[in-house]
Design an enzyme around this catalytic site. Structure first.
Site, short mmCIF file in Angstrom:
data_model
loop_
_atom_site.label_atom_id
_atom_site.label_comp_id
_atom_site.label_asym_id
_atom_site.label_seq_id
_atom_site.Cartn_x
_atom_site.Cartn_y
_atom_site.Cartn_z
N THR A 66 2.25 11.40 -0.51
CA THR A 66 2.64 10.64 1.63
C THR A 66 2.72 12.29 2.50
OG1 THR A 66 2.57 8.72 1.60
CG2 THR A 66 2.89 9.44 3.05
N SER A 108 1.33 10.02 -6.46
CA SER A 108 1.80 10.61 -7.79
C SER A 108 1.72 9.26 -8.14
CB SER A 108 3.26 9.91 -6.95
OG SER A 108 3.58 9.04 -6.64
N THR A 158 6.01 9.30 -2.44
CA THR A 158 7.20 8.68 -3.29
C THR A 158 7.18 7.54 -3.95
OG1 THR A 158 7.20 6.85 -1.54
CG2 THR A 158 8.91 9.21 -1.25
N ASP A 159 6.05 7.29 -4.49
CA ASP A 159 5.98 5.42 -5.15
C ASP A 159 6.42 6.13 -6.43
OD1 ASP A 159 5.14 4.24 -3.09
OD2 ASP A 159 2.50 4.88 -3.66
N1 ASP Z 1 1.13 6.80 -2.58
C1 ASP Z 1 2.01 7.64 -1.73
C2 ASP Z 1 1.82 8.56 -3.44
O1 ASP Z 1 2.87 8.52 -4.35
C3 ASP Z 1 3.06 7.22 -1.35
C4 ASP Z 1 4.46 8.26 -1.09
O2 ASP Z 1 3.95 9.61 -1.53
O3 ASP Z 1 4.89 7.93 -0.10
O4 ASP Z 1 1.38 9.09 -3.93
#
Ligand code: ASP
Length: 360
Positions: free
Chosen positions: A48, A85, A119-120
């Site tokens: 993200t 991720s 973050t996932d």
């Molecule tokens: N969908 C994103 C990921 O993990 C979520 C994030 O980056 O917050 O790539």
């Protein structure tokens, strides 16, 4: 030592301790005052923090968003990937760990490394690097909860803080850290606790390692388990990671998924058990059957915290529960999976794998 020399020795010792403490907590050096700024290598993987309507931001774009960076560090940047991720493969995990080790090996004056990630599954990447980067210098994983087209995008703030931690002398020896929302968490303990909120990353009962404020980076504790420079896992010797699945215990769950995982090639299974490691009887039977075929089963807990102790259990059925299995200690199931994959790349000996779970 003569008695009258003792006060002098204490004074010298106190001064040394005071100096070390002040140096560790000192604000980032400013150019000119202490020579060149620390060099920090930045690897962007996506997530993200790179998302924007109309196309993803690159490593170079991200660095341009944080002009105050030039007060703290000299950045070098590299685009490793640009995906969510959850889209990163385990082969990319191995490649990233090898790349970071190569950077540290080839450049003894590099201060640290910053990585952006979605973050996932960030906590899995961070713990993998915590076990496979073989250097004492700081590695900081950073992301954002709001994308670059959103009001309140916090990517630049988090990235700048990540650079400041990677450039900080006090961060050395702490292994891989996750920095978001002004907080520094250890890769081993941090977990994403909320799908959307900015304060999603928490180290639950253990708390943060430190914080990043306007004036300085401050640490309050250090990780005590084995990691990075003291790790035994060498990604140069691992071509691919073995399949390890995570299976949850829930009311009246069938053991079929455990049997199916093994039949589909899982060399290890992490069971996210109820409470202190309970399973249903159908799951217990499946665990016994796959364990006899050489699949290594690690018992963890689905509760989110707490320890599964090796070889003991407070419940009367504890002996049965622990038979043929390795205890995850206090590792979250997804992190137990990371450690089990690395362990299985070295050995299938249950006692040896249990030792690893107790040490890392
Ligand atoms: N969908 C994103 C990921 O993990 C979520 C994030 O980056 O917050 O790539």
């Amino acid at each position: 030592m003569p008695r009258n020399r003792l006060p002098a020795v204490w004074t010298v010792l106190s001064l040394v301790i005071l100096f070390c403490d002040a140096a560790a907590q000192a604000p980032a050096p400013s150019r000119g005052a202490m020579g060149p700024l620390p060099r920090v290598h930045f690897l962007a993987t996506g997530g993200t923090i790179s998302n924007r309507a109309g196309g993803r931001l690159t490593a170079e774009d991200l660095v341009k968003l944080i002009p105050p960076l030039e007060t703290y560090a000299q950045p070098e940047f590299e685009q490793f990937s640009n995906v969510a991720s959850s889209a990163l493969t385990l082969d990319q995990y191995l490649k990233l760990a090898r790349r970071i080790n190569e950077l540290f090996e080839q450049d003894k004056t590099l201060a640290g490394v910053v990585i952006t990630s979605g973050t996932d599954t960030m906590e899995e990447l961070a713990y993998f690097l915590h076990l496979t980067v073989r250097d004492f210098r700081p590695v900081v994983v950073v992301g954002a909860m709001r994308n670059a087209s959103t009001i309140g995008y916090e990517g630049p703030a988090n990235l700048l803080e990540g650079f400041r931690v990677a450039a900080s002398r006090a961060a050395a020896g702490n292994g891989v850290m996750v920095v978001l929302n002004d907080e520094i968490n250890s890769a081993r303990e941090v977990t994403k606790t909320d799908a959307l909120r900015l304060h999603t990353f928490q180290s639950r009962i253990y708390g943060v390692l430190g914080v990043v404020d306007a004036d300085r980076v401050s640490f309050y504790r250090a990780p005590v388990k084995r990691h990075t420079a003291k790790s035994e896992f060498d990604v140069k010797k691992i071509e691919t990671l073995p399949r390890v699945d995570v299976i949850m215990v829930y009311q009246d769950a069938s053991g079929d998924l455990i049997t199916a995982a093994a039949a589909n090639g899982a060399r290890g299974i992490v069971v996210a058990g109820a409470g202190a490691g309970a399973t249903t009887s159908s799951q217990r039977e499946a665990i016994n059957a796959v364990a006899q075929k050489g699949v290594v089963v690690v018992m963890g807990t689905r509760t989110g915290s707490g320890r599964i102790a090796p070889g003991t259990d407070q419940a009367p059925s504890g002996g049965e529960r622990r038979r043929n299995t390795v205890a995850a200690e206090d590792l979250a199931p997804v992190k137990a999976r990371i450690l089990l994959m690395l362990a299985l790349a070295k050995t299938h000996d249950l006692a040896e794998i249990q030792r690893m779970f107790s040490e890392y």
